[in-house]
Motif scaffolding. Structure first.
Motif, PDB file in Angstrom:
ATOM      1  N   ARG A  19       0.685  -1.242  -0.011  1.00  0.00           N
ATOM      2  CA  ARG A  19       0.063   0.006   0.065  1.00  0.00           C
ATOM      3  C   ARG A  19       0.669   1.202  -0.006  1.00  0.00           C
ATOM      4  NH1 ARG A  19      -5.112   0.385   1.750  1.00  0.00           N
ATOM      5  NH2 ARG A  19      -4.820   2.445   1.085  1.00  0.00           N
ATOM      6  N   THR A  20       2.202   1.076   0.425  1.00  0.00           N
ATOM      7  CA  THR A  20       2.939   2.421   0.411  1.00  0.00           C
ATOM      8  C   THR A  20       4.162   2.574  -0.418  1.00  0.00           C
ATOM      9  OG1 THR A  20       4.266   1.448   2.201  1.00  0.00           O
ATOM     10  CG2 THR A  20       2.342   2.526   2.962  1.00  0.00           C
ATOM     11  N   ARG A  21       4.667   1.413  -0.698  1.00  0.00           N
ATOM     12  CA  ARG A  21       5.745   1.457  -1.846  1.00  0.00           C
ATOM     13  C   ARG A  21       5.379   1.976  -3.209  1.00  0.00           C
ATOM     14  NH1 ARG A  21      10.933  -0.306  -0.435  1.00  0.00           N
ATOM     15  NH2 ARG A  21      10.887  -1.696   1.465  1.00  0.00           N
ATOM     16  N   GLY A  22       5.959   3.142  -3.837  1.00  0.00           N
ATOM     17  CA  GLY A  22       5.646   3.515  -5.032  1.00  0.00           C
ATOM     18  C   GLY A  22       4.368   4.176  -4.854  1.00  0.00           C
ATOM     19  N   CYS A  23       3.857   4.562  -3.869  1.00  0.00           N
ATOM     20  CA  CYS A  23       2.570   5.516  -3.421  1.00  0.00           C
ATOM     21  C   CYS A  23       3.108   6.848  -3.114  1.00  0.00           C
ATOM     22  CB  CYS A  23       1.910   4.869  -2.685  1.00  0.00           C
ATOM     23  SG  CYS A  23       0.051   5.722  -2.304  1.00  0.00           S
ATOM     24  N   GLY A  24       2.581   8.115  -3.777  1.00  0.00           N
ATOM     25  CA  GLY A  24       2.702   9.183  -3.338  1.00  0.00           C
ATOM     26  C   GLY A  24       4.287   9.751  -3.306  1.00  0.00           C
ATOM     27  N   ILE A  25       4.961   9.422  -4.821  1.00  0.00           N
ATOM     28  CA  ILE A  25       6.352   9.813  -4.847  1.00  0.00           C
ATOM     29  C   ILE A  25       6.473  11.050  -5.001  1.00  0.00           C
ATOM     30  CG2 ILE A  25       8.195   9.403  -6.405  1.00  0.00           C
ATOM     31  CD1 ILE A  25       7.254   6.487  -7.026  1.00  0.00           C
ATOM     32  N   ILE A  26       7.406  11.820  -4.076  1.00  0.00           N
ATOM     33  CA  ILE A  26       7.775  13.179  -4.215  1.00  0.00           C
ATOM     34  C   ILE A  26       9.225  13.305  -4.775  1.00  0.00           C
ATOM     35  CG2 ILE A  26       8.010  15.451  -3.228  1.00  0.00           C
ATOM     36  CD1 ILE A  26       6.174  14.397  -1.038  1.00  0.00           C
ATOM     37  N   PRO A  27       9.456  13.703  -5.826  1.00  0.00           N
ATOM     38  CA  PRO A  27      10.852  13.813  -6.452  1.00  0.00           C
ATOM     39  C   PRO A  27      11.422  14.856  -5.425  1.00  0.00           C
ATOM     40  CG  PRO A  27       9.540  13.778  -8.105  1.00  0.00           C
ATOM     41  CD  PRO A  27       8.290  13.792  -7.019  1.00  0.00           C
ATOM     42  N   ALA A  28      12.847  14.866  -5.322  1.00  0.00           N
ATOM     43  CA  ALA A  28      13.475  15.911  -4.479  1.00  0.00           C
ATOM     44  C   ALA A  28      13.362  17.167  -5.031  1.00  0.00           C
ATOM     45  CB  ALA A  28      15.264  15.364  -4.751  1.00  0.00           C
ATOM     46  N   ASP A  29      13.582  17.468  -6.404  1.00  0.00           N
ATOM     47  CA  ASP A  29      13.576  18.842  -6.911  1.00  0.00           C
ATOM     48  C   ASP A  29      11.870  19.342  -6.619  1.00  0.00           C
ATOM     49  OD1 ASP A  29      12.464  16.933  -8.865  1.00  0.00           O
ATOM     50  OD2 ASP A  29      13.079  18.229 -10.524  1.00  0.00           O
ATOM     51  N   VAL A  30      10.952  18.503  -6.953  1.00  0.00           N
ATOM     52  CA  VAL A  30       9.400  18.953  -6.643  1.00  0.00           C
ATOM     53  C   VAL A  30       9.300  19.407  -5.175  1.00  0.00           C
ATOM     54  CG1 VAL A  30       7.307  18.450  -7.005  1.00  0.00           C
ATOM     55  CG2 VAL A  30       8.841  17.881  -8.740  1.00  0.00           C
ATOM     56  N   GLY A  31       9.697  18.326  -4.583  1.00  0.00           N
ATOM     57  CA  GLY A  31       9.643  18.422  -3.029  1.00  0.00           C
ATOM     58  C   GLY A  31      10.322  19.961  -2.510  1.00  0.00           C
ATOM     59  N   ALA A  32      11.460  20.152  -3.012  1.00  0.00           N
ATOM     60  CA  ALA A  32      12.034  21.385  -2.707  1.00  0.00           C
ATOM     61  C   ALA A  32      11.516  22.700  -3.243  1.00  0.00           C
ATOM     62  CB  ALA A  32      13.605  21.418  -3.197  1.00  0.00           C
ATOM     63  N   ALA A  33      11.044  22.572  -4.288  1.00  0.00           N
ATOM     64  CA  ALA A  33      10.406  23.691  -4.927  1.00  0.00           C
ATOM     65  C   ALA A  33       9.043  24.100  -4.141  1.00  0.00           C
ATOM     66  CB  ALA A  33       9.905  23.499  -6.487  1.00  0.00           C
ATOM     67  N   TYR A  34       8.321  23.016  -3.755  1.00  0.00           N
ATOM     68  CA  TYR A  34       7.022  23.576  -3.104  1.00  0.00           C
ATOM     69  C   TYR A  34       7.407  23.779  -1.470  1.00  0.00           C
ATOM     70  CZ  TYR A  34       3.646  22.156  -6.393  1.00  0.00           C
ATOM     71  OH  TYR A  34       2.929  22.021  -7.525  1.00  0.00           O
ATOM     72  N   VAL A  66       8.701  21.551   1.057  1.00  0.00           N
ATOM     73  CA  VAL A  66       8.487  20.553   1.658  1.00  0.00           C
ATOM     74  C   VAL A  66       9.768  20.578   2.811  1.00  0.00           C
ATOM     75  CG1 VAL A  66       8.359  17.737   1.763  1.00  0.00           C
ATOM     76  CG2 VAL A  66       6.858  19.388  -0.003  1.00  0.00           C
ATOM     77  N   SER A  67       9.626  20.285   3.515  1.00  0.00           N
ATOM     78  CA  SER A  67      10.818  20.276   4.596  1.00  0.00           C
ATOM     79  C   SER A  67      10.684  18.940   5.599  1.00  0.00           C
ATOM     80  CB  SER A  67      11.105  21.524   5.379  1.00  0.00           C
ATOM     81  OG  SER A  67       9.826  21.641   6.341  1.00  0.00           O
ATOM     82  N   GLY A  68      11.854  18.625   6.322  1.00  0.00           N
ATOM     83  CA  GLY A  68      11.694  17.794   7.472  1.00  0.00           C
ATOM     84  C   GLY A  68      11.966  16.296   7.199  1.00  0.00           C
ATOM     85  N   SER A  69      11.361  15.489   7.562  1.00  0.00           N
ATOM     86  CA  SER A  69      11.579  14.007   7.182  1.00  0.00           C
ATOM     87  C   SER A  69      10.917  13.754   5.996  1.00  0.00           C
ATOM     88  CB  SER A  69      10.640  13.154   8.254  1.00  0.00           C
ATOM     89  OG  SER A  69      11.061  13.343   9.727  1.00  0.00           O
ATOM     90  N   ASN A  70       9.687  14.644   5.697  1.00  0.00           N
ATOM     91  CA  ASN A  70       9.048  14.412   4.139  1.00  0.00           C
ATOM     92  C   ASN A  70      10.180  14.590   3.169  1.00  0.00           C
ATOM     93  OD1 ASN A  70       6.527  13.737   5.049  1.00  0.00           O
ATOM     94  ND2 ASN A  70       6.129  15.724   5.382  1.00  0.00           N
ATOM     95  N   LEU A  71      11.218  15.636   3.147  1.00  0.00           N
ATOM     96  CA  LEU A  71      12.097  15.680   2.381  1.00  0.00           C
ATOM     97  C   LEU A  71      13.361  14.861   2.185  1.00  0.00           C
ATOM     98  CD1 LEU A  71      12.815  18.097   0.016  1.00  0.00           C
ATOM     99  CD2 LEU A  71      14.057  19.450   1.934  1.00  0.00           C
ATOM    100  N   ARG A  72      13.739  14.489   3.500  1.00  0.00           N
ATOM    101  CA  ARG A  72      14.721  13.603   3.461  1.00  0.00           C
ATOM    102  C   ARG A  72      14.291  12.308   3.061  1.00  0.00           C
ATOM    103  NH1 ARG A  72      15.502  16.838   8.162  1.00  0.00           N
ATOM    104  NH2 ARG A  72      14.022  15.392   9.454  1.00  0.00           N
ATOM    105  N   ALA A  73      13.131  12.020   2.945  1.00  0.00           N
ATOM    106  CA  ALA A  73      12.665  10.566   2.535  1.00  0.00           C
ATOM    107  C   ALA A  73      12.591  10.840   0.788  1.00  0.00           C
ATOM    108  CB  ALA A  73      11.046  10.331   2.928  1.00  0.00           C
ATOM    109  N   SER A  74      12.980  11.984   0.300  1.00  0.00           N
ATOM    110  CA  SER A  74      13.105  12.156  -1.114  1.00  0.00           C
ATOM    111  C   SER A  74      14.616  12.229  -1.410  1.00  0.00           C
ATOM    112  CB  SER A  74      12.332  13.331  -1.428  1.00  0.00           C
ATOM    113  OG  SER A  74      10.941  13.108  -1.525  1.00  0.00           O
TER     114      SER A  74
END
Length: 395
Positions: free
Chosen positions: A227-242, A244-252
């Protein structure tokens, strides 16, 4: 159009579809329907807060998603203008109520910076310990609740059970379970109570065992992984552009942590600890990173207990605090991500203006991009994996 010639009738042609049985003709017709609008909320899912997401669906696939915020808006920034500096901490630890002690730290540091005051080393180390205990309490609940979002109720019980041990430690020091109001300009309200260090060592052992349980029970579960692998993928550049910070960004895969890479604060530069990242950027990666960061926070607390310096917990400051005219920006690595305060003082007993940068607001801003194209069952999983608090958004 292709035609079929009827033997014996050379001048007569017929569309071959006319020879197809009626039932088969119906199967050839593509059904068309209008998109459906689905309101997810406004509701209070678990401890996140009141959220509404308006999604437009094509079948079960999300065409667009619009998070509707503001149901919990309480005007924290404006309220700070009508409070003294000590009173502000009572307000701001309610913004992110899961990790409330951590909310106080950047505001107090901003006021101390304008005043030119430094808290004693012992106070800074105790602040660090309580901040990391807030992180542990916040993440332990996430590790349990995340199982609930995919249909497993048992991990949620474990999360609430184990968090109680940490909240007991925070309450023993501050007197407040969820809203400590313990920081003071120049230090902290009181020193540690007798027996607290030994009890904290015992509880940290329990928390390490709890992390092992969640790794086996949740992260190692094949249904959870499906249910979680491959679900809701945030690319690093997209996350940084929006933002996104903390664990959510480090998970990218972004190796960035304000405790190490930002302006120095608390005692983090004197501790031995590690920043964890994950390359996948999906919901499972966000779970895995928070699991490792919980273990690392436990290690930091144990180091603090072993190296806690002696001395006072308050600097010499006036009884009535008047912060001189000036301004300061302080941002810290809170459990949900980057939290910052821009404080402007005009020399009064309270701030002239306060601008608050909260982690959840930026983390949720990516939802319209992130939810587009996913299926309805994955929406709740993605929301839970981002781990936001609506008070942290609506403030």
């Amino acid at each position: 159009m292709t035609t079929t010639e009827i033997p014996g009738s050379p001048d007569f042609e017929i569309d071959p579809r006319a020879l197809t049985p009626l039932a088969d003709q119906r199967l050839d017709i593509e059904l068309q329907s209008e998109d459906m609008v689905l309101n997810i909320g406004p509701q209070h899912p678990a401890t996140h807060g009141t959220l509404r997401v308006v999604v437009r669906l094509d079948g079960e696939r999300v065409v667009s998603a619009d998070p509707v915020i503001g149901y919990m808006h309480r005007g924290y920034e404006k309220l700070t203008e009508y409070r003294t500096y000590p009173q502000v901490t009572t307000l701001i630890n309610r913004i992110d109520w899961l990790s409330s002690f951590a909310n106080e730290v950047p505001f107090i540091h901003a006021a101390e910076r304008i005043m030119g005051v430094e808290a004693p080393p012992r106070a800074e180390w105790i602040r660090t310990a309580l901040t990391e205990l807030s992180r542990i309490a916040t993440f332990i609940l996430f590790l349990g609740e995340m199982g609930l979002q995919v249909g497993a109720i048992t991990p949620a019980f474990y999360g609430f059970r184990d968090r109680e041990h940490v909240l007991n430690l925070i309450e023993a020091v501050t007197g407040g379970r969820f809203h400590p109001n313990f920081n003071r300009i120049g230090g902290i309200k009181d020193d540690l109570p007798a027996g607290w260090i030994n009890e904290t060592r015992r509880v940290m052992g329990l928390m390490l065992e709890s992390c092992d349980q969640f790794e086996d029970l949740v992260a190692g579960n094949e249904i959870f992984q499906a249910r979680t692998r491959g679900c809701g993928i945030i690319p690093a550049d997209v996350g940084a552009a929006y933002g996104v910070s903390g664990s959510n960004l480090r998970a990218s895969g972004v190796d960035w942590d304000l405790r190490r890479d930002g302006q120095p604060y608390l005692a983090y530069r004197e501790l031995d600890w590690k920043v964890f990242t994950h390359p996948d950027g999906d919901t499972f990666a966000r779970y895995w990173v928070r699991l490792q960061e919980t273990r690392e926070a436990i290690r930091m607390v144990l180091q603090i207990l072993d190296g806690l310096p002696a001395g006072p917990v308050m600097a010499k400051v006036p009884r009535i605090i008047k912060v001189p005219a000036g301004e300061a920006w302080v941002n810290t690595e809170n459990p949900l991500g980057e939290m910052g305060y821009y404080v402007i003082s005009k020399g009064a007993t309270g701030p002239f203006r306060v601008k608050i940068r909260t982690a959840s607001f930026s983390n949720v801003s990516i939802l319209p991009w992130l939810l587009k194209g996913v299926y309805v069952p994955d929406v709740v999983t993605i929301l839970a994996g981002l781990y936001f608090i609506l008070g942290d958004i609506d403030r």
